[in-house]
Every structure is written in structure tokens, then in C-alpha cells.
Design a protein around this motif. Structure first.
Motif, short mmCIF file in Angstrom:
data_model
loop_
_atom_site.label_atom_id
_atom_site.label_comp_id
_atom_site.label_asym_id
_atom_site.label_seq_id
_atom_site.Cartn_x
_atom_site.Cartn_y
_atom_site.Cartn_z
N PHE A 124 0.83 -1.20 0.00
CA PHE A 124 0.00 0.00 0.00
C PHE A 124 0.87 1.25 0.00
CE2 PHE A 124 -2.15 3.37 2.46
CZ PHE A 124 -3.25 3.59 1.66
N GLN A 125 1.87 1.26 0.85
CA GLN A 125 2.74 2.44 0.93
C GLN A 125 3.48 2.67 -0.39
OE1 GLN A 125 3.10 4.81 3.30
NE2 GLN A 125 1.41 3.87 4.40
N ALA A 126 3.74 1.61 -1.14
CA ALA A 126 4.47 1.74 -2.40
C ALA A 126 3.56 2.06 -3.58
CB ALA A 126 5.23 0.45 -2.69
N SER A 127 2.25 2.01 -3.38
CA SER A 127 1.32 2.20 -4.48
C SER A 127 1.31 3.65 -4.96
CB SER A 127 -0.10 1.81 -4.05
OG SER A 127 -1.04 2.17 -5.03
N SER A 128 1.27 3.82 -6.26
CA SER A 128 1.21 5.17 -6.83
C SER A 128 -0.16 5.81 -6.65
CB SER A 128 1.55 5.11 -8.33
OG SER A 128 0.58 4.35 -9.03
#
Length: 335
Positions: free
Chosen positions: A111-115
Motif C-alpha cells: 500500500f505504501q508503495a502504491s502510486s
């Protein structure tokens, strides 16, 4: 001549659905279907029998009495889009600590890496007081940076919403709570609004008071019985009133509790879509109207407790199509 309407009495006005008061409606994320190794093996085993495939997330790969449920970056983005389309307010990530990058925090990492993560709000729900204590002692700058994200859920005019779960292994965190609050306000954030998750209202209030917390709630509410979802709904809504009698609270509403895949023998019937709509609307109306609900927030069990028995996340049909009927039912009350 008498008006026939007077003979049969007044009609009941149709119920109005929606969230005009802007209650922050969240759903708990326990991310077993994104896990690795042990927990993933368990989830595949629980949901593997053919009769439980319909409960698995829609992307699952199923065979005859087998299933593979692990999500990835692509499915995380798709989940975000489903939740946003339904107007869900936020996800509460059940969080296993900032030092943990794998297993049950894998979904959080994705989630934190999602654009597109900024499309939906989120907040932390620490999985135990002990994990919270460790994070404050060893990872406080990182934790504060998480609360500073633009899509971190806040209440009461800018206070970051935080949940702390009582896992039964100790709830002594008073000094860490003070340190945490100070670090957040020193960073220019609002004073965190911290909610203890504990089933019993009286015990929850004692934990709240001893640790200087703000409110009480529960991860889930169920009463160890086998009956209808309508009965669960009645009992949960009575439980809200018991909670308001002792402390400020965040209502927990249920999308089900059906533990058969995990070997449970005491559980409730599956909720119909209409029952999910009604119960969620009751929770929204309750949170909007009660003085003991100053945060105007609620927490749904759950987004993705697929094997334990409460979910809004769209589920398996054929590995491509998705059954979004539960989420669509919730969306009627979120519009």
C-alpha cells in the motif's frame, strides 16, 4: 366518505440511506491474504475447500478443494479502486510494527508503495500494546512520518486517528503514549486520537483511563452463539449503548462472523446484502447523533477477514470476475 388512508393508518416513510454528516467510515484490514509463509499456508488451507471458495478474494486461483489467495501490488491497487468507488472513508491497517516488513505487514508495504495510495485514507491499528511500545522506543520518527502523510485519517479537526488492540499480553503504555503524543505535536501534527480495541466496555474504559487514551471500541463484536445475523445486529447495537454509558467510543459494526473455515462451530448466519446496508446505516446514524461519539468515526469488521468471517472486499467467482455485492450493499449507506 372516510379516506381509506385513515382506516389503515399512516404509512411508514422509506428510510433515507447515506452519510450526510460526514462520519468517517473505516474498515479493519487484517492482511492474512497478503501474508507469506506460515499465515499464507493457513489461509490457503482454511479457504481451500470448494464450499469456501466464494469467501476468498476475487483474484484467487482455485482448484478442486485447493486455493491460492496471496495478493500483490496489482491487487492492492484494484482494492484501492474498489474501496474508493464505494466511498469507504479509510482502512485501518492491523499493524505488526515498523521493524516488520514481511508476513502480515506485506500488504501495508505494498500500500505504501502504491502510486494511487492517496486515493483513500488510512490509519494505524497496532496489533498489541507491546508492539506500540517497541515502535515508540525504536522507530518513533518513522511512525510520526506515517501520521504526517496527507491521506492519514484524522478526526476532530486534524487529530490523527490511532487504534491500539489489546491482545491479552499487557496494556501498560502510559509513558509511551505521552512520548508519542509529544512527538506528534512537536512535528506540527494534531494530538493523536487514540482508541483502545477491547471487547468488554468496562475493561476497555479502565485501559483507556490508565493509559491516557481517548476512546474505546472493539476489533469485532460477537457473543459466542449460533444464530441469525439479525440477532447479531440487535446485540451489537445494544453493545454500542453499553459502551456510550462508560466512555467516549467509536462504534464497531459487523459484516459477519462465520468461523467455519477455521473449525469454528459457533457463529452467525451469513449476512444478506440488505442486512449489511441496514446495520451500517444504523452505525453511521449512531456515530452522528451520540455525544459519546465526538470523533464522528466508526470501524467496520472487516475489509478482508475472509477466513474468520467478516468481509467487504469483493470475492471469488472465477479468478477474474468479482462478487462485489457486500461492498455494493455498504456503498448504499456511504453515498
Amino acid at each position: 366518505m372516510l379516506n381509506l388512508a385513515n382506516r389503515i393508518g399512516p404509512s411508514t416513510p422509506a428510510r433515507v440511506y447515506g452519510n450526510p454528516h460526514g462520519v468517517a467510515v473505516g474498515a479493519m484490514r487484517w492482511n492474512g491474504v497478503y501474508a507469506e509463509t506460515t499465515v499464507l499456508t493457513q489461509e490457503n488451507g482454511y479457504l481451500g475447500p470448494n464450499q469456501y471458495h466464494f469467501r476468498a478474494p476475487w483474484w484467487s486461483v482455485a482448484g478442486d478443494n485447493t486455493i491460492s489467495v496471496q495478493g500483490n501490488a496489482t491487487t492492492m491497487d484494484a482494492e484501492i479502486n474498489y474501496a474508493v468507488a464505494a466511498k469507504l472513508g479509510y482502512w485501518a491497517f492491523f499493524y505488526y510494527g515498523s521493524a516488520t516488513t514481511g508476513e502480515l505487514n506485506r500488504a501495508f508495504t505494498l500500500f505504501q508503495a502504491s502510486s494511487i495510495k492517496n486515493k483513500i485514507n488510512w490509519c494505524l491499528a497496532w496489533a498489541s500494546f507491546g508492539i506500540f511500545n517497541t515502535d515508540v522506543a525504536t522507530n518513533l520518527p518513522y511512525v510520526v512520518s506515517l501520521l504526517a502523510q496527507s491521506n492519514y485519517q484524522t478526526v476532530l479537526g486534524g487529530r490523527p486517528l490511532v487504534y491500539l488492540y489489546d491482545d491479552g499480553n499487557g496494556t501498560s503504555s502510559a509513558s509511551q503514549v505521552t512520548t508519542f503524543r509529544s512527538a506528534c505535536t512537536s512535528a506540527g501534527l494534531g494530538n493523536p486520537y487514540i482508541v483502545v480495541l477491547h471487547f468488554d466496555p468496562t475493561s476497555a474504559n479502565a485501559i483507556k483511563v490508565s493509559n491516557g487514551l481517548d476512546a474505546i471500541s472493539s476489533y469485532s463484536i460477537q457473543f459466542n452463539e449460533k444464530t441469525s445475523f439479525d440477532m447479531l445486529r440487535v446485540e451489537v447495537e445494544a453493545w454500542w449503548r453499553q459502551q456510550t454509558a462508560v466512555a467516549d467510543m467509536v462504534p464497531c459494526c459487523m459484516s459477519g462472523w462465520q468461523t467455519a473455515p477455521r473449525g469454528g462451530t459457533v457463529y452467525y448466519e451469513y449476512a444478506l446484502a440488505s442486512q449489511i446496508t441496514e446495520h451500517l446505516q444504523d452505525a453511521i446514524d449512531f456515530a452522528a447523533s451520540q455525544a459519546a461519539c465526538p470523533a464522528r468515526a466508526l470501524l467496520c469488521y472487516a475489509w478482508n477477514e475472509h477466513s474468520e468471517g467478516g468481509w467487504l472486499c469483493p470475492t471469488y467467482i472465477d479468478g477474474v470476475s468479482a462478487d462485489a455485492s457486500r461492498l455494493n450493499a455498504a456503498a448504499l449507506a456511504l453515498a
